[in-house]
Write a protein that holds these residues in place. Structure first.
Motif, PDB file in Angstrom:
ATOM      1  N   LEU A  22       1.273  -1.279  -1.238  1.00 10.16           N
ATOM      2  CA  LEU A  22       1.107  -0.180  -2.197  1.00 10.16           C
ATOM      3  C   LEU A  22       0.096  -0.539  -3.278  1.00 10.16           C
ATOM      4  N   THR A  23       0.090  -1.793  -3.727  1.00  6.82           N
ATOM      5  CA  THR A  23      -0.866  -2.210  -4.760  1.00  6.82           C
ATOM      6  C   THR A  23      -2.303  -2.122  -4.250  1.00  6.82           C
ATOM      7  N   VAL A  24      -2.524  -2.647  -3.061  1.00  2.00           N
ATOM      8  CA  VAL A  24      -3.870  -2.574  -2.486  1.00  2.00           C
ATOM      9  C   VAL A  24      -4.293  -1.120  -2.273  1.00  2.00           C
ATOM     10  N   ALA A  25      -3.370  -0.317  -1.731  1.00  2.00           N
ATOM     11  CA  ALA A  25      -3.698   1.090  -1.491  1.00  2.00           C
ATOM     12  C   ALA A  25      -3.967   1.825  -2.803  1.00  2.00           C
ATOM     13  N   GLY A  26      -3.116   1.577  -3.829  1.00  2.00           N
ATOM     14  CA  GLY A  26      -3.300   2.253  -5.108  1.00  2.00           C
ATOM     15  C   GLY A  26      -4.585   1.858  -5.806  1.00  2.00           C
ATOM     16  N   LEU A  27      -4.870   0.545  -5.852  1.00  2.00           N
ATOM     17  CA  LEU A  27      -6.105   0.090  -6.498  1.00  2.00           C
ATOM     18  C   LEU A  27      -7.333   0.587  -5.748  1.00  2.00           C
ATOM     19  N   SER A  28      -7.247   0.588  -4.428  1.00  4.62           N
ATOM     20  CA  SER A  28      -8.378   1.091  -3.633  1.00  4.62           C
ATOM     21  C   SER A  28      -8.603   2.573  -3.912  1.00  4.62           C
ATOM     22  N   PHE A  29      -7.519   3.356  -3.946  1.00  5.99           N
ATOM     23  CA  PHE A  29      -7.642   4.791  -4.238  1.00  5.99           C
ATOM     24  C   PHE A  29      -8.206   5.014  -5.640  1.00  5.99           C
ATOM     25  N   ASN A  30      -7.731   4.217  -6.612  1.00 11.15           N
ATOM     26  CA  ASN A  30      -8.216   4.366  -7.993  1.00 11.15           C
ATOM     27  C   ASN A  30      -9.709   4.059  -8.090  1.00 11.15           C
ATOM     28  N   LEU A  32     -11.972   4.046  -5.653  1.00 14.80           N
ATOM     29  CA  LEU A  32     -12.755   5.042  -4.910  1.00 14.80           C
ATOM     30  C   LEU A  32     -12.838   6.356  -5.680  1.00 14.80           C
ATOM     31  N   SER A  33     -11.724   6.749  -6.322  1.00 11.00           N
ATOM     32  CA  SER A  33     -11.734   7.993  -7.101  1.00 11.00           C
ATOM     33  C   SER A  33     -12.681   7.876  -8.293  1.00 11.00           C
TER      34      SER A  33
END
Length: 462
Positions: A22-30, A32-33
Motif C-alpha cells: 500500500l505504501t509503494v502504491a500510494g506514494l507512486s500514485f501521489n 504520478l498525480s
C-alpha cells in the motif's frame, strides 16, 4: 527471551507485506498525480505564453500596446487563478491582470519556458518567465505568467494525510486478518501438538485425520502418523519382550526354587545334594546364556557392537560347523551339504555364531532323513550365504517377524528344546547388520531358506 509465536510472526509478516504494498502504491500514485498536474499546468502556461508572445510580436511599436491590451485581457483574464505581468526593459509594469504581484526578482530572469515554483506563506505558485520581441524596441519585454496552485497542493496534502490514516487502519485490519488466516491455517499443527501432548502408552493407536489438513501439511501429518505407528509397534514389541523375558526367566527360577525346596524338605545323602546342584547348574547356565544374549542385543540396539575386520573364508567356517553338528544330524539321519565359496571381511567369531544359529535352527525343524544345504555365492559386490532346509512352510505374514525377540510362529506352544530362548535369529540379524549386511527368510513348497548378504572383500573399509 520469549520468542513470538508462529501465528504472531505470520500476522506481522502479512501486515508488513500489505503495508509495504500500500505504501509503494500510494506514494507512486501521489508522485504520478503531482507530475500529471504539473505537466497540465506547464502546458496551460506555455499555451498562454505563446499566445501572449504572438500578440506582442504583432505590434508595430510599443505605442500600440494600449490597442492590444483588450485582446491580452481577454486572453489572460479568462483563467481566475492566472496572474499575468508584462514588464518593459526598464522594469516598468505595462500590464497586470488581475492585478500587480510581487514576484521575487530571481524568477523575473528565469530562462524561457522553464517552469518555476514559489511559496508565499500559505500560497503556492507555479509560473513561467519569457521574453517577447516588439518591433522598434531594442530590448524585449518580459512576460511573467503565474498560476495559483494552492488549491492543488492543499488537495494533495489532504490526500496524503488521509492516505497515512488509511495506511494505519489497513495495517491494523491486515494484522487482524493475518491473525485469523494464520490461526486457521495452523489449526492442523495445533491438532498435531494436542495429539502429541495426549500421547501415552494407552493412546498410541490414535491418528490425526488427513481429510481436513491442507495439502502443504499433509506430508508432515503423514510422517507424524507413521511415527506413531512405529512407536506403537515398538511399544508392543517392547511390552511383549518384557513379558517374554519374565516368562523365560520364570521357568528356570521356578525350577531352582522347586528343586531346592524338595531337597531341603528333609535330610538327604550327599548324592541327592549333588544331583540337585547339577540340576540347578543347568538352569543357571541357561539363565546365564539368556542374559548374555539379551546384553548382546542391547549393545546392538545402541550401536555398541565392535568387531574385527579381517579377511574370512566362509567355506572354512561352514565346514567347521558341519563337523560340529555332524553327530547331532547323524542321530536323526539328516545330511549336511555345502556348495560354493565366498570371502568377506569381518569378525570370525561373530559370523561363526550367526551361521551356527541358522544351522541349529535348521536342524531343529528339519524332518528325519532329509538334507540341509548351505550354499555360498560370490556375486560381484556381495557374498550370499543361503541355509536351506525342508520342513513345514512358514506363512508369509510370519517371515518378517521371525527375527523379533522371543517371536513364536505358534504362540500356543513352545518350539524347540528347553534350552532355546528364541533369541538366536535376533542375534543373527544384529551380527549381520553390524557387518553392513542384510538377512531375510523365504519359505514355499515345503522348503525354508535363510539368506545372508554381506559386502565382499574390498567393498568395506579396512
Amino acid at each position: 527471551m520469549t520468542r513470538m509465536s508462529l501465528t504472531t510472526r505470520m500476522s506481522l509478516m502479512f501486515m508488513l507485506a500489505v503495508t509495504a504494498v500500500l505504501t509503494v502504491a500510494g506514494l507512486s500514485f501521489n508522485n504520478l498525480s503531482r507530475h500529471h498536474f504539473k505537466m497540465l499546468d506547464q502546458q496551460a502556461l506555455n499555451e498562454k505564453l505563446h499566445s501572449t508572445q504572438r500578440i506582442l510580436t504583432g505590434m508595430n511599436s510599443i505605442d500600440q500596446f494600449s490597442e492590444f491590451k483588450p485582446e491580452l485581457e481577454a486572453l489572460l483574464g479568462a483563467h481566475r487563478d492566472l496572474t499575468a505581468l508584462i514588464i518593459d526593459s526598464d522594469g516598468k509594469l505595462l500590464f497586470a491582470d488581475p492585478g500587480p504581484m510581487n514576484v521575487p526578482e530571481k524568477f523575473r530572469t528565469t530562462p524561457n519556458n522553464n517552469v518555476w515554483e514559489w511559496r508565499d506563506q500559505e500560497q503556492m505558485y507555479r509560473g513561467v518567465t519569457a521574453q517577447a520581441i516588439v518591433a522598434g524596441q531594442d530590448k524585449p519585454l518580459t512576460v511573467i505568467l503565474v498560476y495559483d496552485v494552492t488549491q492543488h497542493m492543499s488537495f494533495f496534502e489532504t490526500l496524503e494525510r488521509w492516505f497515512w490514516i488509511g495506511l494505519v487502519i489497513s495495517a491494523l485490519v491486515s494484522a487482524a486478518l493475518g491473525w485469523m488466516v494464520a490461526s486457521s491455517g495452523l489449526r492442523p499443527i495445533r491438532q498435531v501438538t494436542e495429539v502429541a501432548a495426549s500421547m501415552s502408552a494407552k493412546s498410541l493407536k490414535e491418528r490425526i485425520p488427513l481429510a481436513p489438513v491442507p495439502k502443504e501439511l499433509q506430508n508432515m501429518v503423514l510422517s507424524f502418523n507413521a511415527m506413531l505407528a512405529r512407536l506403537d509397534d515398538a511399544f508392543v514389541r517392547l511390552s511383549n519382550f518384557s513379558a517374554d523375558i519374565a516368562h523365560e526367566l520364570r521357568t528356570p527360577v521356578s525350577n531352582l526354587m522347586t528343586h531346592t525346596e524338595v531337597v531341603l524338605s528333609r535330610k538327604r545323602n550327599i548324592e541327592d545334594y549333588e544331583d540337585n546342584l547339577y540340576s540347578n547348574l543347568d538352569d543357571l547356565k541357561r539363565m546365564g546364556r539368556m542374559i548374555d544374549d539379551m546384553l548382546f542385543l542391547a549393545k546392538s540396539d545402541n550401536g555398541l557392537i565392535t568387531h574385527e575386520n579381517k579377511s574370512i573364508e566362509l567355506l572354512e567356517i561352514v565346514e567347521k560347523l558341519i563337523e560340529y553338528y555332524r553327530l547331532l544330524a547323524d542321530e536323526r539321519g539328516i545330511s549336511l551339504t555345502v556348495s560354493g565359496r565366498g570371502s568377506v571381511r569381518g569378525d570370525v567369531l561373530m559370523l561363526h555364531r550367526a551361521i551356527s544359529n541358522l544351522l541349529s535352527n535348521a536342524l531343529r525343524y528339519t524332518p528325519e532323513g532329509q538334507c540341509i544345504n548351505i550354499d555360498l555365492q560370490q556375486k560381484g559386490m556381495s557374498t550370499l550365504i543361503v541355509v536351506e532346509n525342508p520342513g513345514a512352510t512358514i506363512a508369509p505374514e510370519h517371515l518378517e517377524k521371525l527375527f523379533d525377540r522371543f517371536y513364536r510362529v505358534d504362540p500356543a506352544r513352545r518350539e524347540g528344546s528347553p534350552s532355546n530362548a528364541g533369541l538366536g535369529l535376533s542375534i543373527t540379524r544384529s551380527i549381520v547388520e553390524a557387518h553392513e549386511g542384510k538377512i531375510w527368510c523365504t519359505s514355499s513348497d515345503g522348503k525354508t531358506a535363510f539368506h545372508i548378504e554381506l559386502p565382499s572383500i574390498g567393498m568395506r573399509a579396512v
